[in-house]
Design a protein around this motif. Structure first.
Motif, PDB file in Angstrom:
ATOM      1  N   UNK A  49     -98.728  27.008 109.348  1.00 37.72           N
ATOM      2  CA  UNK A  49     -99.650  27.053 110.482  1.00 37.72           C
ATOM      3  C   UNK A  49     -99.438  25.759 111.237  1.00 37.72           C
ATOM      4  N   UNK A  50     -98.618  25.797 112.273  1.00 39.35           N
ATOM      5  CA  UNK A  50     -98.257  24.546 112.934  1.00 39.35           C
ATOM      6  C   UNK A  50     -97.592  23.628 111.932  1.00 39.35           C
ATOM      7  N   UNK A  51     -98.199  22.463 111.712  1.00 35.20           N
ATOM      8  CA  UNK A  51     -97.605  21.517 110.761  1.00 35.20           C
ATOM      9  C   UNK A  51     -98.193  21.647 109.366  1.00 35.20           C
ATOM     10  N   UNK A  52     -99.110  22.581 109.187  1.00 35.79           N
ATOM     11  CA  UNK A  52     -99.710  22.779 107.865  1.00 35.79           C
ATOM     12  C   UNK A  52     -98.909  23.834 107.089  1.00 35.79           C
ATOM     13  N   UNK A  53     -98.375  23.397 105.948  1.00 31.22           N
ATOM     14  CA  UNK A  53     -97.604  24.324 105.122  1.00 31.22           C
ATOM     15  C   UNK A  53     -98.408  24.684 103.883  1.00 31.22           C
ATOM     16  N   UNK A  54     -98.451  25.978 103.593  1.00 32.93           N
ATOM     17  CA  UNK A  54     -99.212  26.468 102.441  1.00 32.93           C
ATOM     18  C   UNK A  54     -98.282  27.229 101.495  1.00 32.93           C
ATOM     19  N   UNK A  55     -98.597  27.135 100.189  1.00 34.84           N
ATOM     20  CA  UNK A  55     -97.808  27.865  99.188  1.00 34.84           C
ATOM     21  C   UNK A  55     -97.976  29.372  99.323  1.00 34.84           C
ATOM     22  N   UNK A  56     -99.141  29.776  99.788  1.00 35.73           N
ATOM     23  CA  UNK A  56     -99.370  31.202 100.032  1.00 35.73           C
ATOM     24  C   UNK A  56    -100.457  31.321 101.097  1.00 35.73           C
ATOM     25  N   UNK A  57    -100.633  32.524 101.646  1.00 39.00           N
ATOM     26  CA  UNK A  57    -101.491  32.661 102.835  1.00 39.00           C
ATOM     27  C   UNK A  57    -102.973  32.862 102.548  1.00 39.00           C
ATOM     28  N   UNK A  58    -103.401  32.726 101.298  1.00 39.19           N
ATOM     29  CA  UNK A  58    -104.794  33.043 100.990  1.00 39.19           C
ATOM     30  C   UNK A  58    -105.620  31.776 100.754  1.00 39.19           C
ATOM     31  N   UNK A  59    -106.607  31.586 101.596  1.00 35.47           N
ATOM     32  CA  UNK A  59    -107.525  30.449 101.470  1.00 35.47           C
ATOM     33  C   UNK A  59    -108.921  30.979 101.164  1.00 35.47           C
ATOM     34  N   UNK A  60    -109.782  30.074 100.729  1.00 37.85           N
ATOM     35  CA  UNK A  60    -111.198  30.428 100.608  1.00 37.85           C
ATOM     36  C   UNK A  60    -111.933  29.844 101.808  1.00 37.85           C
ATOM     37  N   UNK A  61    -112.857  30.630 102.361  1.00 38.63           N
ATOM     38  CA  UNK A  61    -113.499  30.274 103.623  1.00 38.63           C
ATOM     39  C   UNK A  61    -114.596  29.229 103.436  1.00 38.63           C
ATOM     40  N   UNK A  62    -114.772  28.437 104.463  1.00 38.57           N
ATOM     41  CA  UNK A  62    -115.800  27.398 104.448  1.00 38.57           C
ATOM     42  C   UNK A  62    -117.185  27.981 104.182  1.00 38.57           C
ATOM     43  N   UNK A  63    -117.929  27.280 103.325  1.00 42.19           N
ATOM     44  CA  UNK A  63    -119.308  27.668 103.058  1.00 42.19           C
ATOM     45  C   UNK A  63    -119.452  28.668 101.928  1.00 42.19           C
ATOM     46  N   UNK A  64    -118.331  29.192 101.446  1.00 44.65           N
ATOM     47  CA  UNK A  64    -118.415  30.177 100.368  1.00 44.65           C
ATOM     48  C   UNK A  64    -117.838  29.649  99.062  1.00 44.65           C
ATOM     49  N   UNK A  65    -117.308  28.429  99.090  1.00 45.47           N
ATOM     50  CA  UNK A  65    -116.637  27.909  97.901  1.00 45.47           C
ATOM     51  C   UNK A  65    -117.053  26.473  97.619  1.00 45.47           C
ATOM     52  N   UNK A  66    -118.167  26.046  98.243  1.00 43.56           N
ATOM     53  CA  UNK A  66    -118.666  24.692  98.040  1.00 43.56           C
ATOM     54  C   UNK A  66    -117.591  23.671  98.372  1.00 43.56           C
ATOM     55  N   UNK A  67    -117.422  22.706  97.474  1.00 47.15           N
ATOM     56  CA  UNK A  67    -116.323  21.748  97.592  1.00 47.15           C
ATOM     57  C   UNK A  67    -115.277  22.028  96.506  1.00 47.15           C
ATOM     58  N   UNK A  68    -115.242  23.279  96.067  1.00 45.38           N
ATOM     59  CA  UNK A  68    -114.191  23.708  95.132  1.00 45.38           C
ATOM     60  C   UNK A  68    -114.603  23.661  93.681  1.00 45.38           C
ATOM     61  N   UNK A  69    -115.217  22.547  93.308  1.00 47.68           N
ATOM     62  CA  UNK A  69    -115.491  22.335  91.892  1.00 47.68           C
ATOM     63  C   UNK A  69    -116.519  23.322  91.338  1.00 47.68           C
TER      64      UNK A  69
END
Lengths: 266, 308
Positions: free
Chosen positions: B11-31
């Protein structure tokens, strides 16, 4: 305190027992991790039907009984979700996430233990009473209901040595009045020591507030178990955040559901 | 076609290992999901929306379940930038997925200051600019629903950081393409489509709204067709990388967004139903790629056929 990590499993619904008009016990086969829950912890159950999108969310339920690899929940028909849940014929499989939340923290030094339940709030307190009785500790459980028709079975607790007092608002079973009325009468004139008396309450918010008013001058340790709407159960969505008495936020699912009464009420 | 398809996306200069992210507000800060989700398999973690100062959020009830989705009016409760940097980021930066920090301000200057502070933070891989939250009085939608204001925020963030910048747009507008065009022209790395739709539900027995804040944001499969349409319209008009978001519950839904023109996707409300949804849909996407003779997930992007 040992904190069990939550897991997401397929729980097997083994039995659906009707205890009263709108009150059911759902018994599941889970695994040792989930059944290893402490009293006061809860599970997120669902979704109801893997492919069905309505209802969309899982639902939090306090754990009523847990033993070995079995776990049961008390479920009352309160809306569409619980009605659909109670239409499921065992055997069936349902997603379950747990154990979640903190659980009750009964001090080892507590000698006088009084548990006060209003309505479905009996679920986590029955679990706690049973565990304490199993340790040989003396426990008084006050269960308040509108009428006898709302009572779950309590004989199993009595058989394990729990002292049970029933309060019904219509007088159809036990003493007439609310759980707090009956608690007030039971406590009147008794000098329970501040350092070895523990109370816990679970029920409607007004009942918990009354419990706090009744006990706050006495110096006892009093805990209340709260409920709230929640989407995730894990602390991520912040849907169940409440403002505590001191003004700070707390997530019912993560910092709770059990709080010191003085943290919640002024 | 045999072998593992290439799941990497750019995505522009952002490279990801795969196309699936978790959306803001639904995954806290990950932990919050550390013990429940194979986090290392996510393409990216997008954090809860972050502001310079802590925010207490909105009054309860904040959640109302609705058909095939839910309304929320959380109100961007968050611990503020400093707590994020001290307590949340050290754990996040040790995780394998890219860390995308969702940022929110009530003024253009606040967005710029947040971006500048995060620009210096090691372990932050990209920023996602939230100009689309329907649950706050100032900021949020007031920027996202106006093309000029949206572009002003995007430009301010763009010039405050050298990190990749994504901008999350609102569907609560008449012409999302017009807003996307102005934001994309600021040189951002990608657009995220869509944030929640404004909605409301009433408890007829109490006669009261089901949210403390009366109006909230609708998410879940109920909004997926709206989100797919938004991705499609913007993809037809612009060349900017798009991230699809809105009601994805299974791999088929992710593929649908990609065919419409998304390079990557975000999983939101579905995580509440099934915590592992985001990582569990990856094998389904890979299998679909093999079955349709595609060697990389990028080949799905915009492969929609609308002719005869």
């Amino acid at each position: 305190m040992v904190v069990t990590s939550p897991v997401h499993i397929e729980a097997e619904l083994l039995a659906r027992r009707r205890h009263a008009d709108h009150l059911f016990e759902l018994e599941f086969r889970v695994n040792r991790a989930v059944a290893g829950a402490r009293p006061g912890q809860f599970v997120m159950l669902g979704p109801i039907g893997e492919l069905a999108l309505d209802p969309f969310l899982c639902r939090p339920f306090s754990i009523y009984r847990a033993d070995g690899e079995k776990l049961s929940l008390l479920v009352a028909v309160v809306g569409r979700g619980t009605r659909l849940l109670l239409e499921i014929e065992p055997p069936a499989r349902l997603g379950m996430l747990g154990p979640l939340g903190n659980g009750f923290r009964v001090p080892a030094a507590a000698r006088e233990i009084v548990l006060v339940a209003g309505g479905l709030g009996v679920a986590p307190l029955a679990f706690l009473a049973e565990r304490l009785a199993r340790q040989g500790r003396s426990v008084l459980l006050v269960v308040g209901v509108r009428s006898a028709a709302g009572l779950p079975p309590l004989r199993w607790l009595v058989e394990r040595g729990v002292q049970v007092e029933v309060a019904s608002e219509d007088g159809s079973r036990g003493r007439r009045g609310t759980a707090i009325d009956v608690l007030g009468r039971l406590l009147a004139g008794r000098q329970l020591p501040a350092d070895s008396t523990y109370l816990a309450g679970c029920g409607p918010r007004a009942m918990l507030q009354a419990l706090h008013r009744l006990t706050k001058q006495r110096g006892w340790q009093v805990e209340v178990s709260l409920e709230n709407r929640m989407a995730c159960g894990t602390g991520a969505c912040l849907g169940c955040t409440l403002q505590l008495a001191g003004g700070e936020n707390a997530r019912v699912c993560r910092e709770g559901p059990v709080f010191a009464a003085g943290e919640v009420f002024l | 076609m045999s072998g593992q398809p290439d799941m990497r996306v750019r995505l522009g200069r952002l490279e990801l290992d795969n196309p699936v992210m978790v959306a803001s507000g639904t995954f806290g800060f990950g932990r919050e999901y550390e013990q429940l989700v194979a986090i290392e398999r996510l393409g990216a973690i997008v954090t809860k929306g972050l502001s310079l100062q802590p925010r207490p959020g909105n009054p309860a009830p904040r959640i109302a379940e609705t058909p095939a989705g839910l309304l929320n009016s959380i109100g961007l409760e968050n611990p503020g930038l400093q707590v994020f940097l001290d307590d949340k980021l050290p754990w996040l930066r040790r995780q394998r997925p890219a860390v995308v920090v969702n940022i929110f301000g009530t003024t253009v200057d606040e967005y710029a200051r947040l971006a500048a502070r995060l620009d210096a933070a090691e372990g932050v891989d990209a920023l996602e600019v939230n100009i689309s939250c329907p649950n706050v009085e100032r900021g949020g939608l007031t920027f996202g629903a106006d093309a000029g204001a949206a572009a002003e925020v995007a430009a301010a963030v763009r010039s405050a950081t050298g990190k990749p910048v994504l901008v999350k747009l609102t569907p609560n507008v008449t012409d999302i393409v017009a807003i996307a065009r102005r934001v994309a022209a600021c040189g951002v790395d990608g657009l995220v489509l869509i944030n929640t739709l404004r909605g409301m539900a009433i408890d007829i027995h109490s006669g009261r709204p089901r949210l403390g804040n009366v109006i909230g944001g609708l998410s879940g499969p109920a909004i997926r067709p709206v989100a797919v349409r938004a991705v499609y319209e913007v993809a037809q008009a612009l060349d900017v990388p798009l991230v699809g978001c809105g009601g994805i519950c299974g791999w088929q839904d992710a593929v649908e967004f990609m065919l419409a023109g998304a390079r990557a996707v975000q999983i939101g409300s579905a995580t509440f139903r099934r915590p592992g949804t985001a990582v569990e849909i990856l094998p389904g996407i890979e299998k679909f790629l093999r079955q349709t003779g595609r060697s990389s997930v990028g080949e799905l992007c915009g492969a929609l056929e609308t002719g005869d």
